[in-house]
Motif scaffolding. Structure first.
Motif, short mmCIF file in Angstrom:
data_model
loop_
_atom_site.label_atom_id
_atom_site.label_comp_id
_atom_site.label_asym_id
_atom_site.label_seq_id
_atom_site.Cartn_x
_atom_site.Cartn_y
_atom_site.Cartn_z
N LYS A 70 0.85 -1.19 0.00
CA LYS A 70 0.00 0.00 0.00
C LYS A 70 0.88 1.24 0.00
O LYS A 70 2.02 1.21 0.45
CB LYS A 70 -0.89 0.02 1.25
N ILE A 71 0.32 2.34 -0.50
CA ILE A 71 0.98 3.64 -0.35
C ILE A 71 -0.05 4.64 0.17
O ILE A 71 -1.25 4.44 0.01
CB ILE A 71 1.56 4.17 -1.70
N VAL A 72 0.47 5.67 0.80
CA VAL A 72 -0.44 6.71 1.31
C VAL A 72 -0.94 7.52 0.12
O VAL A 72 -0.19 7.87 -0.79
CB VAL A 72 0.29 7.63 2.31
N ASN B 269 -2.10 12.36 -2.90
CA ASN B 269 -2.90 13.26 -3.75
C ASN B 269 -4.16 13.77 -3.03
O ASN B 269 -4.63 14.87 -3.32
CB ASN B 269 -3.34 12.55 -5.03
N SER B 270 -4.69 12.94 -2.12
CA SER B 270 -5.87 13.39 -1.37
C SER B 270 -5.57 14.72 -0.68
O SER B 270 -6.46 15.56 -0.51
CB SER B 270 -6.26 12.38 -0.30
N TYR B 271 -4.33 14.87 -0.29
CA TYR B 271 -3.95 16.06 0.47
C TYR B 271 -3.37 17.15 -0.43
O TYR B 271 -3.69 18.33 -0.24
CB TYR B 271 -2.98 15.66 1.59
N SER C 267 -8.66 11.70 -9.04
CA SER C 267 -7.24 11.45 -9.29
C SER C 267 -7.06 9.97 -9.59
O SER C 267 -7.64 9.13 -8.92
CB SER C 267 -6.43 11.86 -8.05
N ALA C 268 -6.29 9.70 -10.63
CA ALA C 268 -5.88 8.34 -11.05
C ALA C 268 -7.01 7.57 -11.76
O ALA C 268 -8.14 8.03 -11.84
CB ALA C 268 -5.33 7.54 -9.88
N GLY C 269 -6.63 6.42 -12.27
CA GLY C 269 -7.61 5.55 -12.92
C GLY C 269 -8.19 6.13 -14.20
O GLY C 269 -9.28 5.76 -14.62
N TYR D 80 -7.62 -1.46 -15.00
CA TYR D 80 -8.51 -1.14 -13.88
C TYR D 80 -8.78 0.36 -13.80
O TYR D 80 -9.14 0.88 -12.76
CB TYR D 80 -7.92 -1.68 -12.58
N ASP D 81 -8.58 1.05 -14.92
CA ASP D 81 -8.83 2.49 -14.96
C ASP D 81 -10.29 2.72 -15.35
O ASP D 81 -10.63 2.81 -16.52
CB ASP D 81 -7.87 3.17 -15.97
N PHE D 82 -11.14 2.82 -14.32
CA PHE D 82 -12.59 2.84 -14.55
C PHE D 82 -13.22 4.23 -14.51
O PHE D 82 -14.42 4.37 -14.73
CB PHE D 82 -13.29 1.97 -13.49
N LEU E 56 -7.83 13.80 -13.16
CA LEU E 56 -6.40 14.03 -13.23
C LEU E 56 -5.68 12.69 -13.12
O LEU E 56 -6.18 11.76 -12.47
CB LEU E 56 -5.95 14.95 -12.09
N PRO E 57 -4.51 12.59 -13.73
CA PRO E 57 -3.74 11.35 -13.61
C PRO E 57 -3.25 11.14 -12.17
O PRO E 57 -3.20 12.09 -11.39
CB PRO E 57 -2.56 11.56 -14.55
N GLY E 58 -2.91 9.90 -11.85
CA GLY E 58 -2.61 9.57 -10.46
C GLY E 58 -1.22 9.88 -10.00
O GLY E 58 -0.99 10.11 -8.80
N ASN E 59 -0.25 9.91 -10.90
CA ASN E 59 1.10 10.19 -10.44
C ASN E 59 1.13 11.56 -9.74
O ASN E 59 0.56 12.53 -10.26
CB ASN E 59 2.08 10.20 -11.63
N PRO E 60 1.76 11.58 -8.57
CA PRO E 60 1.68 12.80 -7.75
C PRO E 60 2.08 14.09 -8.48
O PRO E 60 1.44 15.12 -8.29
CB PRO E 60 2.63 12.49 -6.59
P1 AMP Z 1 -2.87 5.59 -12.25
O1 AMP Z 1 -3.22 6.95 -12.78
O2 AMP Z 1 -4.01 4.94 -11.55
O3 AMP Z 1 -2.28 4.74 -13.34
O4 AMP Z 1 -1.73 5.83 -11.17
C1 AMP Z 1 -0.46 6.26 -11.55
C2 AMP Z 1 0.49 6.20 -10.40
O5 AMP Z 1 0.11 7.15 -9.44
C3 AMP Z 1 0.53 4.87 -9.69
O6 AMP Z 1 1.88 4.58 -9.37
C4 AMP Z 1 -0.25 5.12 -8.43
O7 AMP Z 1 0.13 4.29 -7.38
C5 AMP Z 1 0.02 6.54 -8.14
N1 AMP Z 1 -1.08 7.15 -7.42
C6 AMP Z 1 -2.37 7.06 -7.79
N2 AMP Z 1 -3.16 7.70 -6.93
C7 AMP Z 1 -2.35 8.24 -6.00
C8 AMP Z 1 -2.59 9.01 -4.84
N3 AMP Z 1 -3.81 9.38 -4.48
N4 AMP Z 1 -1.52 9.40 -4.10
C9 AMP Z 1 -0.28 9.04 -4.48
N5 AMP Z 1 -0.01 8.31 -5.56
C10 AMP Z 1 -1.02 7.89 -6.32
#
Ligand code: AMP
Ligand code: MG
Length: 404
Positions: A198-200, A203-205, A247-249, A255-257, A295-299
């Motif tokens: 798991k990672i924290v 992005n929520s913050y 953010s992300a997905g 699994y990008d829904f 938005l994309p998930g990478n911080p």
């Molecule tokens: P994704 O856009 O789902 O492909 O995620 C891209 C990368 O961003 C992955 O390495 C995720 O683990 C990371 N990531 C996604 N959401 C967050 C988040 N809320 N906080 C930190 N890293 C995130």
């Protein structure tokens, strides 16, 4: 894929300013005023003394000097906040404090430093000039002047002006509520167990902080697992706010829904994927009149896409005229190479040296390297077509700091 410029134009063309609300003047700090402030009164409201000294008739003292001192009878002591019933007659003066209304008959003030006090009289040692040290009614603001303009940001000085004009409430643009949803099976909230892999959810913050920094109201929706039902539930919640951010997905992973769910909910996609690095998978949507950003998930990607698209949108909603960060020119200290095709936003440290700005990158530029943002105070912007920028060349830098 569209360019950053096209994406920004499309985004802003869908964004409308919010309505207005009345707030107390102190709570208006940092807000955008939604009315012209027309002065209902003069400021200052009456002629008053600019110095502690003596209110005199100038014709009594035109030649006064150290060698030719003039003696005047002192008929009253006048403090600020009081009005004199008396009229200064030939050969007389009234001792007057700063801010006190100029008494009848007087047409100049002699500062105390240019006098010697006696018992019941004063010696004037310098003539000064007619009208000297009198602050005229309306010299600051004339009744009917427009002292603050709709669209101005309210700073302490504007708050003081509003108070001077007798206003305790003022109309300002509303602040949007902005729901922030982070998606990802790997995410946990701060303080939760990191067992497994798991990672924290940083992005929520970061995103909530970016929203708040704009002056908008973040609503943290927490984390949704990469499961359609859960994402849908949270998005429905998020779409009740004025703006929705996920953010992300949103990329092309199995699994990008997020896009599927938004589409199923009837949210209209305006664009998806922009020729930029980082941040390519960013998407923008309209749900009736409400904007939504995926938005994309990478911080780093989420922060930079927020900066390029969400921030100007929120500022526009809040009535700001200046919705873009300043861009400066700086001399690049190291060579940068990139592939053509995308606009690059390179995290950088700008400093002022000798006679201009210079800039270095903050090191490794991976879109997961949050420290590249922690170290940065600007983003070097390299155009789509450019492949190499040499040390010593000038580059454009978008400032990240708000008070650079
Ligand atoms: P994704 O856009 O789902 O492909 O995620 C891209 C990368 O961003 C992955 O390495 C995720 O683990 C990371 N990531 C996604 N959401 C967050 C988040 N809320 N906080 C930190 N890293 C995130
Ligand atoms: Mg993911």
């Amino acid at each position: 894929m569209i360019t950053v410029e096209e994406a920004l134009d499309k985004t802003l063309s869908h964004i409308q300013p919010m309505g207005f609300e009345k707030v107390s003047i102190l709570d208006a700090l940092g807000r955008v005023i939604a009315e012209d402030m027309i002065a209902p009164r003069d400021l200052p409201p009456y002629d008053n003394s600019g110095m502690d000294g003596y209110a005199v008739r100038y014709e009594d003292i035109p030649d006064a000097s150290e060698k030719n001192p003039v003696r005047l009878e002192v008929i009253e002591d006048l403090r600020a906040g009081f009005i004199s019933e008396k009229t200064v007659q030939k050969g007389q003066a009234i001792r007057i404090m700063t801010g006190a209304p100029i008494p009848k008959g007087a047409d100049a003030v002699v500062p105390v430093e240019e006098t010697e006090r006696g018992n019941g009289f004063v010696i004037i040692l310098k003539a000064g000039f007619p009208g000297g040290y009198i602050r005229r009614a309306g010299e600051d603001v004339k009744r009917g002047d427009r002292v603050i303009t709709k669209g101005d940001i309210i700073r302490p000085s504007e708050i003081g002006m509003l108070a001077s004009m007798g206003r305790s409430f003022v109309s300002v643009y509303q602040r949007p509520s902005v729901a922030v949803l982070c998606t990802g099976e790997e995410l946990v909230d701060v303080g939760e167990s990191l067992d497994g892999v798991k990672i924290v959810s940083s992005n929520s913050y970061t995103l909530a902080a970016q929203v708040r920094e704009c002056g908008a109201i973040p609503i943290q929706l927490g984390i949704a697992k990469d499961q359609k039902d859960e994402i849908k539930k949270k998005i429905l919640q998020g779409l009740r706010s004025d703006v929705f951010i996920s953010s992300a997905g949103v990329s092309v992973g199995d699994y990008d829904f997020v896009r599927d769910v938004l589409k199923e909910l009837g949210v209209e996609m305006i664009f998806w994927r922009v020729a930029m690095k980082p941040g390519k998978p960013v998407a923008f949507w309209m749900f009736d009149k409400k904007p939504a950003f995926s938005l994309p998930g990478n911080p780093v990607s989420s922060m930079i896409t927020f900066e390029q698209f969400v921030r100007p949108s929120l500022l526009k909603m809040m009535g700001h005229r200046q919705i873009f960060q300043p861009v400066i020119e700086a001399v690049l200290k190291e060579e940068i190479r990139k592939e053509p095709g995308k606009k690059h936003f390179i995290r950088a440290m700008v400093s002022f040296e000798n006679d201009g700005y210079s800039v270095t990158t903050t090191g490794p530029q991976g879109s997961g390297i949050l420290r590249s943002m922690v170290r940065a105070n600007g983003l070097i912007v390299i155009p789509e077509s450019q492949e190499i920028v040499r040390a010593g060349e000038k580059v454009k830098v978008q400032l990240l700091e708000r008070n650079f």
